[in-house]
Design a protein around this motif. Sequence first.
Motif, PDB file in Angstrom:
ATOM      1  N   ARG A  11      62.654  52.732  58.762  1.00 14.68           N
ATOM      2  CA  ARG A  11      61.777  53.902  58.743  1.00 14.68           C
ATOM      3  C   ARG A  11      60.343  53.467  58.476  1.00 14.68           C
ATOM      4  NH1 ARG A  11      60.935  56.218  53.258  1.00 14.68           N
ATOM      5  NH2 ARG A  11      61.819  54.717  51.826  1.00 14.68           N
ATOM      6  N   ARG A  12      59.441  54.283  58.926  1.00 16.60           N
ATOM      7  CA  ARG A  12      58.022  54.011  58.700  1.00 16.60           C
ATOM      8  C   ARG A  12      57.496  54.991  57.669  1.00 16.60           C
ATOM      9  NH1 ARG A  12      55.257  52.368  64.378  1.00 16.60           N
ATOM     10  NH2 ARG A  12      56.853  50.878  64.955  1.00 16.60           N
ATOM     11  N   ILE A  13      56.661  54.485  56.801  1.00 19.43           N
ATOM     12  CA  ILE A  13      56.003  55.338  55.812  1.00 19.43           C
ATOM     13  C   ILE A  13      54.517  54.993  55.814  1.00 19.43           C
ATOM     14  CG2 ILE A  13      58.027  55.667  54.340  1.00 19.43           C
ATOM     15  CD1 ILE A  13      56.995  53.446  52.546  1.00 19.43           C
ATOM     16  N   ARG A  14      53.707  55.950  55.477  1.00 19.35           N
ATOM     17  CA  ARG A  14      52.262  55.736  55.405  1.00 19.35           C
ATOM     18  C   ARG A  14      51.898  55.488  53.947  1.00 19.35           C
ATOM     19  NH1 ARG A  14      47.872  57.179  58.827  1.00 19.35           N
ATOM     20  NH2 ARG A  14      49.451  57.978  60.244  1.00 19.35           N
ATOM     21  N   LEU A  15      51.218  54.361  53.711  1.00 18.23           N
ATOM     22  CA  LEU A  15      50.841  53.970  52.358  1.00 18.23           C
ATOM     23  C   LEU A  15      49.349  53.682  52.291  1.00 18.23           C
ATOM     24  CD1 LEU A  15      53.660  51.343  51.716  1.00 18.23           C
ATOM     25  CD2 LEU A  15      53.568  53.647  50.798  1.00 18.23           C
ATOM     26  N   ALA A  16      48.777  53.891  51.135  1.00 21.42           N
ATOM     27  CA  ALA A  16      47.409  53.448  50.875  1.00 21.42           C
ATOM     28  C   ALA A  16      47.447  51.947  50.622  1.00 21.42           C
ATOM     29  CB  ALA A  16      46.844  54.186  49.667  1.00 21.42           C
ATOM     30  N   LEU A  17      46.424  51.233  51.066  1.00 23.78           N
ATOM     31  CA  LEU A  17      46.400  49.783  50.865  1.00 23.78           C
ATOM     32  C   LEU A  17      46.491  49.401  49.390  1.00 23.78           C
ATOM     33  CD1 LEU A  17      43.805  48.526  53.494  1.00 23.78           C
ATOM     34  CD2 LEU A  17      46.284  48.266  53.520  1.00 23.78           C
ATOM     35  N   GLU A  18      45.944  50.236  48.513  1.00 27.10           N
ATOM     36  CA  GLU A  18      46.004  49.903  47.085  1.00 27.10           C
ATOM     37  C   GLU A  18      47.418  49.998  46.502  1.00 27.10           C
ATOM     38  OE1 GLU A  18      44.207  54.069  47.554  1.00 27.10           O
ATOM     39  OE2 GLU A  18      43.637  52.099  48.261  1.00 27.10           O
ATOM     40  N   ASP A  19      48.358  50.594  47.264  1.00 25.95           N
ATOM     41  CA  ASP A  19      49.755  50.658  46.826  1.00 25.95           C
ATOM     42  C   ASP A  19      50.569  49.464  47.321  1.00 25.95           C
ATOM     43  OD1 ASP A  19      49.334  53.027  45.474  1.00 25.95           O
ATOM     44  OD2 ASP A  19      49.877  54.267  47.188  1.00 25.95           O
ATOM     45  N   ILE A  20      49.914  48.558  48.056  1.00 23.70           N
ATOM     46  CA  ILE A  20      50.583  47.381  48.607  1.00 23.70           C
ATOM     47  C   ILE A  20      50.012  46.134  47.944  1.00 23.70           C
ATOM     48  CG2 ILE A  20      51.064  46.051  50.686  1.00 23.70           C
ATOM     49  CD1 ILE A  20      50.586  48.642  52.292  1.00 23.70           C
ATOM     50  N   SER A  21      50.885  45.319  47.378  1.00 24.36           N
ATOM     51  CA  SER A  21      50.465  44.065  46.748  1.00 24.36           C
ATOM     52  C   SER A  21      50.882  42.898  47.626  1.00 24.36           C
ATOM     53  CB  SER A  21      51.116  43.899  45.376  1.00 24.36           C
ATOM     54  OG  SER A  21      50.723  44.934  44.521  1.00 24.36           O
ATOM     55  N   PRO A  22      49.912  42.129  48.125  1.00 27.44           N
ATOM     56  CA  PRO A  22      50.276  40.962  48.930  1.00 27.44           C
ATOM     57  C   PRO A  22      51.016  39.930  48.084  1.00 27.44           C
ATOM     58  CG  PRO A  22      47.887  41.336  48.933  1.00 27.44           C
ATOM     59  CD  PRO A  22      48.485  42.295  47.979  1.00 27.44           C
ATOM     60  N   MET A  23      51.947  39.239  48.699  1.00 29.75           N
ATOM     61  CA  MET A  23      52.694  38.198  47.991  1.00 29.75           C
ATOM     62  C   MET A  23      51.914  36.887  47.966  1.00 29.75           C
ATOM     63  SD  MET A  23      56.570  38.996  49.238  1.00 29.75           S
ATOM     64  CE  MET A  23      57.259  37.741  48.190  1.00 29.75           C
ATOM     65  N   ARG A  24      50.902  36.775  48.823  1.00 28.59           N
ATOM     66  CA  ARG A  24      50.028  35.611  48.819  1.00 28.59           C
ATOM     67  C   ARG A  24      48.637  36.060  49.229  1.00 28.59           C
ATOM     68  NH1 ARG A  24      49.487  33.597  54.230  1.00 28.59           N
ATOM     69  NH2 ARG A  24      50.977  34.605  55.602  1.00 28.59           N
ATOM     70  N   LEU A  25      47.645  35.308  48.838  1.00 29.61           N
ATOM     71  CA  LEU A  25      46.266  35.632  49.187  1.00 29.61           C
ATOM     72  C   LEU A  25      45.827  34.765  50.356  1.00 29.61           C
ATOM     73  CD1 LEU A  25      44.676  35.926  45.638  1.00 29.61           C
ATOM     74  CD2 LEU A  25      45.425  37.770  47.147  1.00 29.61           C
ATOM     75  N   ILE A  26      44.949  35.307  51.166  1.00 26.97           N
ATOM     76  CA  ILE A  26      44.365  34.558  52.267  1.00 26.97           C
ATOM     77  C   ILE A  26      43.002  34.073  51.790  1.00 26.97           C
ATOM     78  CG2 ILE A  26      43.565  34.649  54.650  1.00 26.97           C
ATOM     79  CD1 ILE A  26      46.596  35.058  54.366  1.00 26.97           C
ATOM     80  N   VAL A  54      56.897  45.992  54.176  1.00 29.23           N
ATOM     81  CA  VAL A  54      56.785  46.073  52.721  1.00 29.23           C
ATOM     82  C   VAL A  54      58.154  46.306  52.093  1.00 29.23           C
ATOM     83  CG1 VAL A  54      54.421  46.951  52.798  1.00 29.23           C
ATOM     84  CG2 VAL A  54      56.308  48.562  52.761  1.00 29.23           C
ATOM     85  N   TYR A  55      58.217  46.043  50.785  1.00 26.33           N
ATOM     86  CA  TYR A  55      59.442  46.242  50.013  1.00 26.33           C
ATOM     87  C   TYR A  55      59.046  46.919  48.703  1.00 26.33           C
ATOM     88  CZ  TYR A  55      63.931  45.259  47.850  1.00 26.33           C
ATOM     89  OH  TYR A  55      65.159  45.388  47.253  1.00 26.33           O
ATOM     90  N   LYS A  63      54.795  51.696  44.423  1.00 27.96           N
ATOM     91  CA  LYS A  63      54.094  50.454  44.748  1.00 27.96           C
ATOM     92  C   LYS A  63      55.029  49.562  45.569  1.00 27.96           C
ATOM     93  CE  LYS A  63      50.483  51.528  42.295  1.00 27.96           C
ATOM     94  NZ  LYS A  63      49.206  51.827  42.893  1.00 27.96           N
ATOM     95  N   TYR A  64      54.429  48.766  46.458  1.00 26.87           N
ATOM     96  CA  TYR A  64      55.206  47.951  47.394  1.00 26.87           C
ATOM     97  C   TYR A  64      54.665  46.528  47.440  1.00 26.87           C
ATOM     98  CZ  TYR A  64      57.087  52.377  49.020  1.00 26.87           C
ATOM     99  OH  TYR A  64      57.711  53.587  49.081  1.00 26.87           O
ATOM    100  N   LEU A  65      55.556  45.572  47.734  1.00 26.80           N
ATOM    101  CA  LEU A  65      55.177  44.185  47.957  1.00 26.80           C
ATOM    102  C   LEU A  65      55.080  43.948  49.461  1.00 26.80           C
ATOM    103  CD1 LEU A  65      57.500  42.277  45.467  1.00 26.80           C
ATOM    104  CD2 LEU A  65      55.038  42.620  45.284  1.00 26.80           C
ATOM    105  N   LEU A  66      54.047  43.282  49.882  1.00 26.34           N
ATOM    106  CA  LEU A  66      53.864  42.967  51.296  1.00 26.34           C
ATOM    107  C   LEU A  66      54.729  41.770  51.643  1.00 26.34           C
ATOM    108  CD1 LEU A  66      52.347  43.485  53.951  1.00 26.34           C
ATOM    109  CD2 LEU A  66      50.539  41.975  53.104  1.00 26.34           C
ATOM    110  N   GLN A  67      55.653  41.954  52.561  1.00 28.98           N
ATOM    111  CA  GLN A  67      56.561  40.893  52.978  1.00 28.98           C
ATOM    112  C   GLN A  67      56.050  40.160  54.218  1.00 28.98           C
ATOM    113  OE1 GLN A  67      59.928  40.329  51.497  1.00 28.98           O
ATOM    114  NE2 GLN A  67      58.801  41.355  49.884  1.00 28.98           N
ATOM    115  N   ASN A  68      55.465  40.919  55.158  1.00 26.42           N
ATOM    116  CA  ASN A  68      55.002  40.339  56.413  1.00 26.42           C
ATOM    117  C   ASN A  68      53.773  41.090  56.886  1.00 26.42           C
ATOM    118  OD1 ASN A  68      54.947  40.309  59.519  1.00 26.42           O
ATOM    119  ND2 ASN A  68      56.344  38.640  59.020  1.00 26.42           N
TER     120      ASN A  68
END
Length: 75
Positions: A11-26, A54-55, A63-68
Amino acid sequence: MNEMKIGFEMRRIRLALEDISPMRLIKDLHKGVLRYKKILASIKELGLVEPLVVYPQKDASGKYLLQNGHLRYFA
């Protein structure tokens, strides 16, 4: 034969970027890479075509973790 089970929700959900935490930084160095520049140009022209994966965070509701999709996230 047994049916294959899907290991994630489809399923797709709409999230604000601030609710997504990247697992690594670029690092800034990576932002100069041609691939990043192409992704940035594509998002500006077409919008986000391929969604981020996200997960849910277990310890933080909503809040969600960015997987890909880290380059897309930072673009």
